[in-house]
Design a protein around this motif. Structure first.
Motif, mmCIF file in Angstrom:
data_model
loop_
_atom_site.group_PDB
_atom_site.id
_atom_site.type_symbol
_atom_site.label_atom_id
_atom_site.label_comp_id
_atom_site.label_asym_id
_atom_site.label_seq_id
_atom_site.Cartn_x
_atom_site.Cartn_y
_atom_site.Cartn_z
ATOM 1 N N SER A 86 37.149 37.999 45.061
ATOM 2 C CA SER A 86 37.116 39.355 43.975
ATOM 3 C C SER A 86 37.606 39.662 42.376
ATOM 4 O O SER A 86 36.870 39.856 41.387
ATOM 5 C CB SER A 86 38.174 40.464 44.564
ATOM 6 N N THR A 87 38.843 38.062 41.887
ATOM 7 C CA THR A 87 39.366 38.322 40.868
ATOM 8 C C THR A 87 38.252 37.618 39.580
ATOM 9 O O THR A 87 38.062 37.760 38.278
ATOM 10 C CB THR A 87 40.029 37.691 40.743
ATOM 11 N N ILE A 88 37.401 37.036 40.233
ATOM 12 C CA ILE A 88 36.278 36.117 40.057
ATOM 13 C C ILE A 88 35.074 37.222 39.388
ATOM 14 O O ILE A 88 35.075 36.610 38.651
ATOM 15 C CB ILE A 88 36.042 34.878 40.923
ATOM 16 N N ARG A 89 35.118 37.832 40.107
ATOM 17 C CA ARG A 89 33.937 38.193 40.209
ATOM 18 C C ARG A 89 34.142 39.600 38.743
ATOM 19 O O ARG A 89 33.095 40.146 38.064
ATOM 20 C CB ARG A 89 33.420 39.388 41.172
ATOM 21 N N ALA A 90 35.611 40.487 39.219
ATOM 22 C CA ALA A 90 36.355 40.585 37.942
ATOM 23 C C ALA A 90 36.251 40.423 37.032
ATOM 24 O O ALA A 90 35.994 41.159 35.692
ATOM 25 C CB ALA A 90 37.220 42.215 38.183
ATOM 26 N N GLY A 91 37.120 39.405 36.739
ATOM 27 C CA GLY A 91 37.141 38.804 35.348
ATOM 28 C C GLY A 91 35.792 37.616 34.316
ATOM 29 O O GLY A 91 36.595 37.589 33.363
ATOM 30 N N LYS A 92 34.783 37.673 35.052
ATOM 31 C CA LYS A 92 33.949 36.528 34.488
ATOM 32 C C LYS A 92 33.101 37.031 33.595
ATOM 33 O O LYS A 92 33.644 36.216 32.055
ATOM 34 C CB LYS A 92 32.341 36.425 35.868
ATOM 35 N N ASP A 93 33.256 38.032 33.294
ATOM 36 C CA ASP A 93 32.644 38.616 32.016
ATOM 37 C C ASP A 93 33.810 39.137 31.452
ATOM 38 O O ASP A 93 33.752 38.794 29.605
ATOM 39 C CB ASP A 93 31.452 39.694 31.791
ATOM 40 N N ILE A 94 35.254 39.810 31.563
ATOM 41 C CA ILE A 94 35.886 40.356 30.634
ATOM 42 C C ILE A 94 37.009 39.881 30.228
ATOM 43 O O ILE A 94 37.907 40.087 29.156
ATOM 44 C CB ILE A 94 36.052 41.662 31.707
ATOM 45 N N PRO A 96 37.742 35.717 31.159
ATOM 46 C CA PRO A 96 37.312 34.484 31.286
ATOM 47 C C PRO A 96 38.152 33.861 31.763
ATOM 48 O O PRO A 96 38.090 32.540 32.031
ATOM 49 C CB PRO A 96 36.280 34.045 30.698
ATOM 50 N N ALA A 97 39.652 33.631 30.140
ATOM 51 C CA ALA A 97 40.078 32.581 30.239
ATOM 52 C C ALA A 97 41.842 33.079 30.978
ATOM 53 O O ALA A 97 42.116 32.177 31.295
ATOM 54 C CB ALA A 97 40.861 33.138 29.114
ATOM 55 N N ALA A 98 40.828 34.200 32.044
ATOM 56 C CA ALA A 98 42.600 34.180 32.955
ATOM 57 C C ALA A 98 41.902 34.151 33.984
ATOM 58 O O ALA A 98 42.936 33.606 35.277
ATOM 59 C CB ALA A 98 42.789 35.862 33.589
ATOM 60 N N LEU A 99 40.663 33.197 33.905
ATOM 61 C CA LEU A 99 40.059 32.424 35.043
ATOM 62 C C LEU A 99 40.866 30.768 35.657
ATOM 63 O O LEU A 99 40.938 30.565 34.927
ATOM 64 C CB LEU A 99 38.406 33.338 35.768
ATOM 65 N N PRO A 100 40.965 31.027 36.712
ATOM 66 C CA PRO A 100 40.676 28.936 37.205
ATOM 67 C C PRO A 100 39.681 28.451 36.727
ATOM 68 O O PRO A 100 38.387 28.634 36.211
ATOM 69 C CB PRO A 100 40.885 29.083 38.438
ATOM 70 N N ASP A 101 39.965 26.745 36.909
ATOM 71 C CA ASP A 101 38.889 26.191 36.324
ATOM 72 C C ASP A 101 38.848 25.884 37.783
ATOM 73 O O ASP A 101 37.057 25.530 37.345
ATOM 74 C CB ASP A 101 39.741 24.451 36.015
ATOM 75 N N VAL A 102 38.450 25.785 38.620
ATOM 76 C CA VAL A 102 38.901 25.386 39.759
ATOM 77 C C VAL A 102 39.871 26.269 41.413
ATOM 78 O O VAL A 102 40.898 26.573 40.809
ATOM 79 C CB VAL A 102 38.365 23.617 40.378
#
Length: 415
Positions: A86-94, A96-102
């Motif tokens: 859910s977080t990956i989908r939400a943050g991909k464009d808005i 991205p720096a908050a998302l994990p590497d893996v």
């Protein structure tokens, strides 16, 4: 306020609150490059105090030291708002720096559309020795593209469906049939609930009776196979060996206590291997495992589990992440980590070292060899939903197996 800005603010708040909803830990030493961000699923590792996380920390510390890079762990939920996907989908464009590497995700969340849109291909990132060690298990982490199958997930932990009983059954070996269940007058418990599609137990039994997996996203119904499985449930209902309550069970945890506390009667319950291993270690009860009962006892199962996926689009971070994942596949650690999590490692050579002492090795070898991938929630078109509705009618006693089968075929023909 415009709707678009409202959405942006909500997503930013969601990502910012991740530090409250998840637990973080950083291993390593000061380095010039940003830490490698690794997200872990809470259903596997709920906190940092357990044996599994301690194993992970110790093993990761050696990698962190040799590469001079910090490793930042975050434990997050799955399958809900604020969870991993859910977080990956939400943050991909808005954000991205908050998302994990893996991150480690459930196989059921690993769909072709979601993988291509939010995850990165792993093709060519791993050594040939690691690929060979998986020994044919790559399908678990591949998606089908026009050019062929491509690796988008590194298979890490397997979990298979099986049946558990606390009283000996009058049956030959582990390959239980519908006849065995009825002959033993065994009450049958299974997670029959499914929001959009067919529950996995019925799906497995349907395949074992001669049904086929979906092709190009569509499932065609085998009338004979459907009728055979529905007849089994009709017989269970008539003998009061199953109740409509199973339709409320989303997972085996819903009836685990009931199963353990009713050891005075013959009963058979569907669990995942991870749940069976945990029960045999934590419960003061004698529990025996067999295959999920099918029409002919063919030994089939559903193979679910967990795989590593890449989120970062940065090529250098992808390479670093791949080296870390190779470190996570180191045989001794992989076997010990899988055992601590009550799962099966994806490297077949490690199976003996990961099983509890009481487990029958050959039984699990056979289950894995005859396992199929789970049916995704929205896969297969209309047919899985109609089959689930037919099961509901039979369990409630509203239709016979023959009537329910005819109704499915009639409804499918009208579409």
């Amino acid at each position: 306020m415009p709707k678009r800005w409202t959405t942006v603010i909500v997503v930013i708040c969601l990502l910012a609150s991740a530090g409250i909803q998840a637990q973080e830990g950083t291993l390593g030493q000061d380095s010039a490059q940003p830490p490698l961000r690794v997200w872990l699923p809470a259903p596997l590792i709920s906190d940092e105090s357990g044996d599994a996380f301690q194993l992970l920390s110790e093993h990761t510390a050696a990698f962190s030291s040799s590469r001079n890079i910090d490793i930042e762990f975050r434990i997050k939920d799955v399958g809900k708002v604020g969870g991993i996907m859910s977080t990956i989908r939400a943050g991909k464009d808005i954000a991205p720096a908050a998302l994990p590497d893996v991150t480690l995700i459930r196989r059921r969340d690993f769909t072709p559309a979601q993988s291509q849109q939010y995850l990165q291909s792993m093709e060519t990132l791993f050594s040939s020795s690691l690929i060979n060690a998986l020994d044919g298990g790559l399908e678990f982490g591949q998606i089908s593209l026009e050019a062929g199958a491509e690796l988008y997930g590194l298979p890490y932990l397997y979990d298979v469906l099986l049946a558990v009983h606390s009283q000996p059954l009058q049956a030959a070996g582990y390959r239980l049939t519908f006849v065995d269940v009825l002959a033993n007058e065994a009450a049958f418990l299974f997670p029959a609930a499914r929001a959009n599609g067919l529950n996995q137990t019925f799906y497995l039994q349907y395949l074992s009776a001669g049904g086929l997996t979906p092709s190009n996203g569509v499932m065609n119904i085998n009338e004979e196979a459907l009728g055979i499985v529905l007849k089994f449930y009709e017989d269970l209902v008539q003998r009061e060996l199953v109740t409509p309550d199973v339709l409320t069970y989303q997972a085996p945890t819903a009836y685990q206590s009931e199963f353990i506390n009713r050891s005075d009667r013959s009963q058979l319950a569907v669990f995942r291997a991870s749940e069976y291993f945990a029960m045999t270690e934590q419960q003061d009860a004698t529990l025996m495992a067999g295959q999920v009962p099918t029409a002919i006892g063919g030994g089939r199962s559903i193979r679910d589990g967990w795989l590593w996926v890449l989120v970062t689009p940065d090529m250098s971070r992808q390479t670093l992440s791949a080296r870390y994942l190779e470190w996570m596949m180191e045989p001794e650690f992989h076997a010990n980590f899988a055992r601590a999590l009550y799962h099966l490692p994806t490297q077949p050579a490690l199976l003996d070292d990961s099983l509890p002492p009481s487990a029958d090795r050959q039984f699990f070898v056979d289950l894995l060899a005859n396992a199929t991938l789970p049916l995704p929630e929205n896969e297969g078109g209309t047919a899985p939903r109609l089959m689930q509705e037919a099961l509901i009618h039979v369990l409630h006693g509203d239709a016979s197996a023959e009537q329910a089968t005819a109704q499915v075929l009639s409804q499918l023909a009208e579409r």
